[in-house]
Every structure is written in C-alpha cells, then in structure tokens.
Motif scaffolding. Structure first.
Motif, PDB file in Angstrom:
ATOM      1  N   GLU A 133      -0.522 -15.250  -1.071  1.00  0.00           N
ATOM      2  CA  GLU A 133      -0.695 -13.912  -0.690  1.00  0.00           C
ATOM      3  C   GLU A 133      -0.779 -13.047  -1.889  1.00  0.00           C
ATOM      4  OE1 GLU A 133       1.359 -13.728   4.060  1.00  0.00           O
ATOM      5  OE2 GLU A 133       2.545 -13.192   1.923  1.00  0.00           O
ATOM      6  N   VAL A 134      -1.528 -11.961  -1.765  1.00  0.00           N
ATOM      7  CA  VAL A 134      -1.816 -11.059  -2.759  1.00  0.00           C
ATOM      8  C   VAL A 134      -1.205  -9.712  -2.457  1.00  0.00           C
ATOM      9  CG1 VAL A 134      -3.524  -9.946  -4.443  1.00  0.00           C
ATOM     10  CG2 VAL A 134      -3.748 -12.368  -3.839  1.00  0.00           C
ATOM     11  N   SER A 135      -0.616  -9.106  -3.257  1.00  0.00           N
ATOM     12  CA  SER A 135       0.012  -7.760  -2.770  1.00  0.00           C
ATOM     13  C   SER A 135      -1.124  -6.597  -3.513  1.00  0.00           C
ATOM     14  CB  SER A 135       1.329  -7.357  -3.386  1.00  0.00           C
ATOM     15  OG  SER A 135       2.212  -8.260  -2.813  1.00  0.00           O
ATOM     16  N   LEU A 136      -1.188  -5.677  -2.707  1.00  0.00           N
ATOM     17  CA  LEU A 136      -2.352  -4.519  -3.122  1.00  0.00           C
ATOM     18  C   LEU A 136      -1.589  -3.239  -3.440  1.00  0.00           C
ATOM     19  CD1 LEU A 136      -5.535  -4.986  -1.046  1.00  0.00           C
ATOM     20  CD2 LEU A 136      -4.906  -5.859  -3.379  1.00  0.00           C
ATOM     21  N   CYS A 137      -1.695  -2.609  -4.427  1.00  0.00           N
ATOM     22  CA  CYS A 137      -0.979  -1.327  -4.815  1.00  0.00           C
ATOM     23  C   CYS A 137      -1.909  -0.095  -4.792  1.00  0.00           C
ATOM     24  CB  CYS A 137      -0.116  -1.294  -5.940  1.00  0.00           C
ATOM     25  SG  CYS A 137       0.349   0.131  -6.645  1.00  0.00           S
ATOM     26  N   GLY A 138      -1.735   0.944  -4.109  1.00  0.00           N
ATOM     27  CA  GLY A 138      -2.872   2.101  -4.256  1.00  0.00           C
ATOM     28  C   GLY A 138      -1.861   3.342  -5.110  1.00  0.00           C
ATOM     29  N   ILE A 139      -2.495   4.163  -5.691  1.00  0.00           N
ATOM     30  CA  ILE A 139      -1.904   5.262  -6.523  1.00  0.00           C
ATOM     31  C   ILE A 139      -2.638   6.435  -6.074  1.00  0.00           C
ATOM     32  CG2 ILE A 139      -1.435   3.741  -8.157  1.00  0.00           C
ATOM     33  CD1 ILE A 139      -3.504   5.371  -9.950  1.00  0.00           C
ATOM     34  N   THR A 140      -1.815   7.615  -6.196  1.00  0.00           N
ATOM     35  CA  THR A 140      -2.415   8.833  -6.236  1.00  0.00           C
ATOM     36  C   THR A 140      -2.067   9.640  -7.509  1.00  0.00           C
ATOM     37  OG1 THR A 140      -2.434  11.348  -5.247  1.00  0.00           O
ATOM     38  CG2 THR A 140      -0.292   9.977  -5.238  1.00  0.00           C
TER      39      THR A 140
END
Length: 368
Positions: A48-55
């Motif tokens: 599994e691959v974790s995804l990170c989003g930013i603002t």
C-alpha cells in the motif's frame, strides 16, 4: 501513521554499508540495490502507498535565505505567489478535496521563519479541529522553527504530524541557508518529538551535496528516530541562487531512495517535490526503490501530476492506495479526479511539462 515494527530478519544497514551503497549507480549495482530496497519495503510496509496532500496556506515574503526557495524575500523576480494566511474555511475545504483524491494525510504549509501571530495560530487551531472532525485525514503542519508553547496549542487542537525538513546534511547546510542554524532546526524537531507528534522530517537532494552527504542526512534522521522521511529532489526555481544547478541523474535519485529505505526500514519514505522533473516518465520506479508514500496534488509553487495520474501510477505497480484509519468514512471511493481541486492558487508552473529522460536501469515495459 506510526512506524511499523520490523519483521524478523529485517535490520537497518550500518553507516559503512550505506556509504558504500550510495555509489551503486551502475546498471547491475543499482538493480540489486533497488531489489533489496523493494523487498524491505514490501516486508515492512506491504503493498500500500500513502498519499499526502498539502495546502500552501501562506506564501512569500519569507525572511530566510534558503537558496532553493522561491518564497524567500532575499531573491527578486522569482515569480512566487504572495498572500497572507488563508482562512480556516478554505483549509478545511481543501482537506476535503484532497481526501476525495486519496490523501491519507493533509499538511498545512506556511512560509516564514515561524508562525507566532495570535490571529494565525487561532486560524490554525480552528482548521485542525475541523479537519479532525469533518474528515478522516491525519492533519500535519509545516510552520517553520516553531517553539514549544505554540506546538502545544496545535497538539491540543488535534494536530497529529509535524513536518520540518533538515533540508540537507549538517556539513552542507551552510551552502543552502545562512539565516538560521542547523541546531535551530534540530531544536524544532526535538521539541515536536517530545510533545508526541509524529515527525515528518527529510530534505532535498540535488542541491550540490555529495552522495556521502546524502548518507549523512539519512543517518541524522535515523538518530532523530523520525517517523516519515519526505525525500525531495531539487526543482530549480527561477530567480533563486540554485536556478542553474544541474539535476542529479535518475540513477542517483533511485540509489539515494534505496539507501534511505535500508537505513530506516521502519520509517515511511515519501517521495515529494521534484520527482516529475528528475525522474520524468519513470517516477513509478520510486516504489521499486523502496518508497511507500508520495504526494498527490500541487506543490508549493509548481503543479504536480493530476490525482488520477498518481493513483494510476501506483496501481500500475500492483500497489494500492493506503486508506485512512477510518476507511468506512474515507471520502476516496477509488476514482481520483482528473484535476487538482485544492491548493490551486500556489502553482506558478507545470511540472508535467518536464522533458522525459532517457530510460534508466530497471525500467520495465510500459514505464515511459
């Protein structure tokens, strides 16, 4: 997202071995190194691959002189967007959009030495509380050289991760920044750790450092016992002192990733900024080199791949997107959008226009 325990037979490599392996960029040596890193990643972190989003919650006018950064007030005509801190409503709305695109973590990033204004702290506290209540993503923040009292307030509001990159090895740091010290950075990281935050601490590769200095950074991160290592590759920005630096090769990028994985097998290794520019159409090899996380959406001052492209890249490797701790409430339903709907005011360029590089060792059919 805590570090996972190591299964039997998996041990961190020694410093001596890391210094030897970082130079394994020939076809045979790199293939063997990547295979080893992939095996460790699968044994510890699964498929599994974790995804990170930013603002980019506050942009420009930074008093620090980090040579890679478009937002530094020391450099003119960089084209970086400039705006004060956005409101809590906008932060929460962006977190929800990132969650729908597959993000497991969402980071609020603010320019400047640190966030210390009372009005900004209250905005951050409100945003963090609401993100925890209204989404299933894990909130993170990157707010500079924060001090313990302010970090305590954010912890009480529900902030789970604190992000602060060391940027590079101590022995190279003076070539990157002169307005604060390496020890100040370490103080921030240790203060966050003492308060129980999960540490998201890494750096940028390709800023003129030697391969051995990349190992030096990895060993420092191991000593700090960070939970997540965001690995960035320099994307030279116009108007900065590093605008003319030549990119390191894809082979160097992949060898460094593999060494970071083997030095810290329990930590999460995320590949973040610069992957489009430095790896081009072979970005999927980051997982072969040991990464178990990456960025979804736009960066601070440039655009990334679309969420749909990122999820497709992951699935093309036989991997899946790692769900949040509450998968039954997770807003992601398996189909990522074709465009990034959050953090849209930040990008000033489009990394997707980067020219593809020549094939690298280990590339399988269909990678380009």
């Amino acid at each position: 997202m805590s570090k996972r325990p190591l299964p039997p037979g998996i041990e961190p490599i020694s410093a001596e071995e890391a210094y030897r392996l970082i130079r394994q960029t020939d076809p045979e040596g790199l293939a063997a190194l990547m295979a080893r890193a992939r095996a460790v990643r699968e044994a510890v972190h699964g498929k599994e691959v974790s995804l990170c989003g930013i603002t980019s919650a506050k942009s420009g006018h930074c008093p620090e002189d980090c040579g890679f950064c478009q937002q530094s007030a020391h450099f003119k005509d960089t084209g970086a967007p400039e705006y004060p801190m956005i409101g809590a409503d906008e932060m929460v709305a962006q977190a929800k959009l990132a969650e729908q695109a597959g993000a497991r973590e969402f980071s609020i990033v603010a320019s400047g030495t640190r966030v210390s204004k009372e009005s900004e702290l209250r905005t951050l506290e409100e945003a963090v509380r609401r993100i925890r209540a209204e989404t299933t993503v894990e909130p993170c923040a990157s707010l500079g050289l924060m001090r313990r009292p302010e970090l305590e307030r954010l912890k009480a509001a529900g902030l789970m991760h604190y992000h602060h990159n060391l940027e590079t090895a101590r022995s190279h740091f003076g070539n990157v920044c002169t307005t604060h010290t390496y020890d100040e950075q370490l103080e921030t990281v240790r203060a966050a750790k003492a308060l129980g935050f999960e540490l998201c601490t890494g750096g940028i590769l390709g800023m003129g450092e030697t391969p051995e200095q990349r190992v030096e950074l990895a060993l420092t991160l191991r000593e700090l016992e960070v939970d997540c290592i965001p690995v960035n590759f320099l994307n030279p920005r116009p108007g900065t002192p590093m605008q003319d630096l030549k990119a390191i090769t894809p082979e160097e990028c992949l060898a460094a990733l593999a060494v970071f994985r083997l030095v810290m097998p329990a930590a999460h290794v995320f590949v973040m900024g610069g992957r489009e520019v430095n790896l081009g159409g072979r970005q999927d090899l980051i997982f072969e080199a040991g990464a178990d996380g990456t960025m979804v959406g736009n960066y601070l001052t440039s655009a990334g791949m679309t969420p749909e492209q990122v999820v497709s890249m992951i699935r093309g490797q036989g991997l899946e997107v790692r769900p949040t701790p509450e998968p039954e409430r997770w807003a992601f339903r398996g189909q990522a959008p074709g465009q990034t709907g959050w953090n849209t005011r930040a990008p000033e360029g489009d990394a997707r226009t980067a020219k593809p590089r020549l094939p690298v060792v280990g590339q399988r059919p269909g990678c380009a």
